[in-house]
Scaffold this active site. Structure first.
Site, mmCIF file in Angstrom:
data_model
loop_
_atom_site.group_PDB
_atom_site.id
_atom_site.type_symbol
_atom_site.label_atom_id
_atom_site.label_comp_id
_atom_site.label_asym_id
_atom_site.label_seq_id
_atom_site.Cartn_x
_atom_site.Cartn_y
_atom_site.Cartn_z
ATOM 1 N N HIS A 170 0.831 -1.204 0.000
ATOM 2 C CA HIS A 170 0.000 0.000 0.000
ATOM 3 C C HIS A 170 0.868 1.257 0.000
ATOM 4 O O HIS A 170 1.906 1.310 0.667
ATOM 5 C CB HIS A 170 -0.894 0.036 1.235
ATOM 6 C CG HIS A 170 -2.138 -0.790 1.106
ATOM 7 N ND1 HIS A 170 -2.996 -0.699 0.027
ATOM 8 C CD2 HIS A 170 -2.679 -1.717 1.944
ATOM 9 C CE1 HIS A 170 -4.010 -1.531 0.198
ATOM 10 N NE2 HIS A 170 -3.842 -2.171 1.352
ATOM 11 N N CYS A 244 0.460 1.900 -5.800
ATOM 12 C CA CYS A 244 -0.453 2.775 -6.549
ATOM 13 C C CYS A 244 0.121 4.187 -6.669
ATOM 14 O O CYS A 244 0.881 4.638 -5.818
ATOM 15 C CB CYS A 244 -1.807 2.842 -5.849
ATOM 16 S SG CYS A 244 -2.694 1.269 -5.826
ATOM 17 N N ARG A 253 0.175 2.590 -11.595
ATOM 18 C CA ARG A 253 1.123 1.889 -10.741
ATOM 19 C C ARG A 253 2.513 2.510 -10.874
ATOM 20 O O ARG A 253 2.940 2.868 -11.969
ATOM 21 C CB ARG A 253 1.200 0.403 -11.111
ATOM 22 C CG ARG A 253 -0.110 -0.344 -10.891
ATOM 23 C CD ARG A 253 -0.505 -0.398 -9.420
ATOM 24 N NE ARG A 253 -1.753 -1.143 -9.244
ATOM 25 C CZ ARG A 253 -2.938 -0.592 -9.206
ATOM 26 N NH1 ARG A 253 -3.061 0.742 -9.351
ATOM 27 N NH2 ARG A 253 -4.016 -1.323 -9.033
#
Length: 266
Positions: A170, A244, A253
């Site tokens: 993340h 991300c 990405r």
């Protein structure tokens, strides 16, 4: 001329009270909605980070205790760095290659058995951004990523092995371990530690933006499927970090690639 007499119309007191109650109720609803939204934002941006980081730190400590204490990587150019663990692989290919420098002088490391789904089995350390995070098998949100772990893409190589050791993490919320990987520069060391060995990778290239479906970036020889096809053309032992971008979105990405530069047996 006829004089006009002004007429004063008095509003009904009940109507005024009802209108006031309606306005007050509406104001209360708006305030309540605002508080709920603020709580949701606080939960996502603060609480999930705190919770995931605490769990990730506990997992790292548990792995280190199980291994008998943390080791430090051997880097030929820099002082020893804290070491992370290896990621999962699907074969038993030994570590070979001209770029490896085995701590036992042999330059070969036996592959570890494949971990169970969502099992934490390695530790990733990136000194440049102060990151220490567990590595777990798979990239599911609930079982891996939302715990603040780096997730190993199933089917990609294990640490130190020929091919591409690919990870996801993340960038925002849930520990956001990969939030600052955009700050990595060529030459930065990244270590991966397993029960049996410490692997050092050196950052080589960054792909600032690509489509989420660009599977080429985690191929055995990583190379983007998007023009102008950044990446590599020859086989080797690679590390790939994906997250991300831009921040707080999942539209694209961000990819960082590294090459294996050192291996040390524990």
């Amino acid at each position: 001329m006829r004089e006009r007499i002004p007429v004063v119309v008095q509003r009904d007191a009940r109507g005024r009270r009802a209108a006031a109650r309606g306005l007050w109720t509406g104001a209360e609803l708006v305030v309540t909605l605002g508080v709920v939204l603020l709580l949701l934002v606080a939960h996502q941006l603060w609480w999930t980070n705190r919770q995931a980081r605490a769990e990730a730190a506990d997992t790292v400590h548990a792995l280190e205790r199980d291994w008998g204490g943390p080791e430090r990587a051997s880097d030929p150019a820099e002082p020893a760095q804290d070491t992370p663990e290896p990621l999962d692989v699907d074969d038993d290919t030994p570590v070979v290659g001209e770029e490896q420098t085995g701590g036992d002088g042999g330059g070969r490391t036996a592959a570890a058995p494949a971990p169970r789904r969502s099992q934490a089995y390695a530790v990733l350390r990136i000194p440049r951004i102060g990151l220490t995070a567990p590595v777990a098998q798979g990239v599911s949100k609930r079982g891996v990523l939302d715990k603040g772990y780096a997730g190993h893409y199933p089917g990609t190589a294990q640490p130190g092995g020929a091919g591409n050791f690919a990870l996801a993490g993340h960038r925002n919320t849930h520990g956001e371990p990969f939030r600052h990987i955009n700050r990595l520069r060529p030459g930065d060391p990244i270590t991966v530690e397993t029960r049996d060995a410490v692997y050092t990778y050196t950052v080589d290239k960054t792909l600032a933006r690509t489509q989420p479906g660009d599977s080429g970036v985690i191929a055995a020889v990583p190379r983007s499927n998007a023009k102008p096809y950044p990446g590599y053309r020859t086989a080797g032992s690679y590390l790939t970090l994906t997250t991300c971008t831009p921040e707080f979105t999942s539209r694209y990405r961000l990819v960082v690639w590294g090459k294996l530069s050192g291996v040390r047996q524990r």
